[in-house]
Design an enzyme around this catalytic site. Structure first.
Site, PDB file in Angstrom:
ATOM      1  N   LYS A 106       0.878  -1.271  -0.066  1.00 28.70           N
ATOM      2  CA  LYS A 106       0.035   0.031   0.083  1.00 28.70           C
ATOM      3  C   LYS A 106       1.043   1.205  -0.145  1.00 28.70           C
ATOM      4  O   LYS A 106       2.021   1.177   0.545  1.00 28.70           O
ATOM      5  CB  LYS A 106      -0.938  -0.032   1.232  1.00 28.70           C
ATOM      6  CG  LYS A 106      -2.017   0.928   1.134  1.00 28.70           C
ATOM      7  CD  LYS A 106      -3.157   0.168   0.259  1.00 28.70           C
ATOM      8  CE  LYS A 106      -4.457   0.813   0.415  1.00 28.70           C
ATOM      9  NZ  LYS A 106      -5.774  -0.204  -0.149  1.00 28.70           N
TER      10      LYS A 106
HETATM   11  N1  GLU Z   1      -6.970  -0.294  -3.493  1.00 34.91           N
HETATM   12  C1  GLU Z   1      -7.864  -1.362  -3.460  1.00 34.91           C
HETATM   13  C2  GLU Z   1      -7.894  -2.118  -2.520  1.00 34.91           C
HETATM   14  O1  GLU Z   1      -7.800  -1.554  -1.078  1.00 34.91           O
HETATM   15  C3  GLU Z   1      -7.480  -2.209  -4.896  1.00 34.91           C
HETATM   16  C4  GLU Z   1      -5.994  -2.719  -4.647  1.00 34.91           C
HETATM   17  C5  GLU Z   1      -5.672  -3.113  -5.950  1.00 34.91           C
HETATM   18  O2  GLU Z   1      -6.218  -3.105  -7.104  1.00 34.91           O
HETATM   19  O3  GLU Z   1      -4.318  -3.457  -6.141  1.00 34.91           O
HETATM   20  O4  GLU Z   1      -8.107  -3.403  -2.153  1.00 34.91           O
END
Ligand code: GLU
Length: 417
Positions: A106
């Protein structure tokens, strides 16, 4: 957000509780309860008035035992190292539970996007990505959209990376525009996953969606899509909210009349939709069949959990329920579909986008939605069955599946060197 709240502590508490239940080998716990890598970057940006401002940026990779790190990048004034560490850890469990070959990552930038011009936003995005480029890549760590980031920003990320390596790399980010190798169905995927979870669990509780009253907190990408898809299914959307306010209407609200991710108070659901203006706490306390928190973490807490009257909670946001609130919901018999199960639609379709980009072969929207629906329903069913069998919450059951897979992968790979 309150000073004493730590999202990462919450993530660790959830992990520790289930690791105890699973009697997980102590030596692996210390590996799994900390992120493997966190990068802090300082992002200088030339502003439109010629001045230079710097912004704090982060990228954290929690675990890559099952594959490259995967997870979004958010722009918000809630972003901190603590927050990205928690969110990266939740991504590990989300990808593991979904059965896709990724670990968890993240990232984020501490910024109020409403204060940036389009040009400033682009320069910030490009410089941030250039800074984190040392640890990301199509087979290392694949970012995606998250809070306040979208396909346009993914295009700048992809272009920045591609320019730096001298070739177009479709696989470096997901959530790209369709014309740049994005997947059909990716934009709606997280909200669709919330919808699929809701319909699945309503069915298990014997409630016809056409008789279901639904409350959704948050009207960004996830909340807005979930609201529209559930409205299409015939559910009655009786409460909606966004950053500027909340609205309640027992006769039902039409989410198609509202504006996704309002940037000014006039565009808020509470101003555009007919109904009674209520507070955020009143929204969470509405009598309903389904409450879907699709905004921020730390929304259902020890303070307001007792007032929640929903029969089912479907967590569209990451970490909306604190462990104290969760304990109360379990005791009260409220069925909670945990975040890393219910909001996995986004990363599942990101996986599909990544495959399509690497194979240079693209699928129809129907194919994408069908594959998403099959995988989501399969995962919800297996978690529900384990929860029933062992008389535990769906969150604990989901954690057991997720942690077991990562622990097995870690054990089988061994500790290097
Ligand atoms: N930000 C989204 C999540 O928290 C998608 C992450 C992604 O597609 O890699 O799941």
């Amino acid at each position: 957000m309150s000073k004493e709240y730590s999202a990462f502590k919450q993530a660790q508490q959830e992990f520790d509780k289930v690791a105890d239940m699973m009697q997980l080998d102590k030596s692996y716990r210390s590996v799994l309860r900390e992120p493997s890598r966190s990068l802090l970057v300082n992002v200088p940006v030339r502003m439109d008035d010629g001045s230079i401002k710097t912004f704090a940026g982060y990228r954290c990779q929690h675990n890559t035992a099952c594959g490259p790190a995967k997870g979004g990048i958010r722009y918000s004034e809630d972003v901190s190292l603590d927050e990205v560490k928690a969110l990266a850890m939740w991504m590990t469990w989300k990808c593991s539970l979904a059965g896709i070959p990724f670990g968890g990552g993240k990232g984020g930038v501490y910024v109020d996007v409403k204060k940036l011009s389009e040009g400033e936003l682009e320069r910030l995005s490009r410089r941030y990505f250039a800074e984190i480029q040392v640890i990301v890549g199509p087979d290392k760590d694949i970012p995606a959209p998250d809070m306040n980031t979208d396909s346009r920003i993914m295009a700048w990320f992809m272009d920045t990376y591609s320019m730096n390596i001298g070739k177009t790399a479709l696989g470096v980010v997901t959530g790209k525009p369709i014309s740049l190798g994005g997947s059909l169905g990716r934009d709606s995927a997280t909200g669709r996953g919330v919808e699929i979870s809701t319909i699945n669990l309503l069915g298990k509780q014997g409630i016809d969606p056409k008789n279901a009253d639904v409350v959704i907190q948050g009207f960004g990408n996830v909340g807005a899509w979930a609201a529209k898809l559930l409205y299409d299914d015939g559910c009655k959307i009786i409460g909606l909210s966004d950053v500027y306010g909340a609205v309640y209407n027992p006769d039902g609200l039409n989410p198609y009349d509202a504006i996704e991710r309002a940037m000014k108070p006039e565009d808020s659901v509470s101003n555009l939709l007919p109904g009674k203006k209520i507070t955020n706490n009143e929204l969470l306390a509405l009598e309903c069949d389904v409450l879907a928190p699709c905004a921020l973490q730390n929304q259902l807490t020890a303070k307001n959990a007792k007032s929640v009257k929903a029969k089912i909670i479907v967590e569209g946001a990451n970490g909306p329920t604190t462990p104290e609130a969760d304990k109360h919901f379990v005791e009260k018999g409220i069925l909670v579909a945990p975040d890393f199960l219910a909001n996995a639609g986004g990363v599942i379709v990101s996986y599909f986008e990544w495959i399509q980009g690497l194979a240079f072969l693209f699928w129809t929207e129907r194919e994408v939605n069908n594959k998403l629906s099959a995988l989501m329903n399969q995962n919800i069913d297996k978690v529900y069955v384990l929860a029933e069998e062992r008389n535990i919450s769906m969150r604990d059951a989901a954690y057991i599946f997720a942690i077991q897979r990562v622990a097995d992968a870690t054990r089988l790979r061994g500790i290097y060197p």
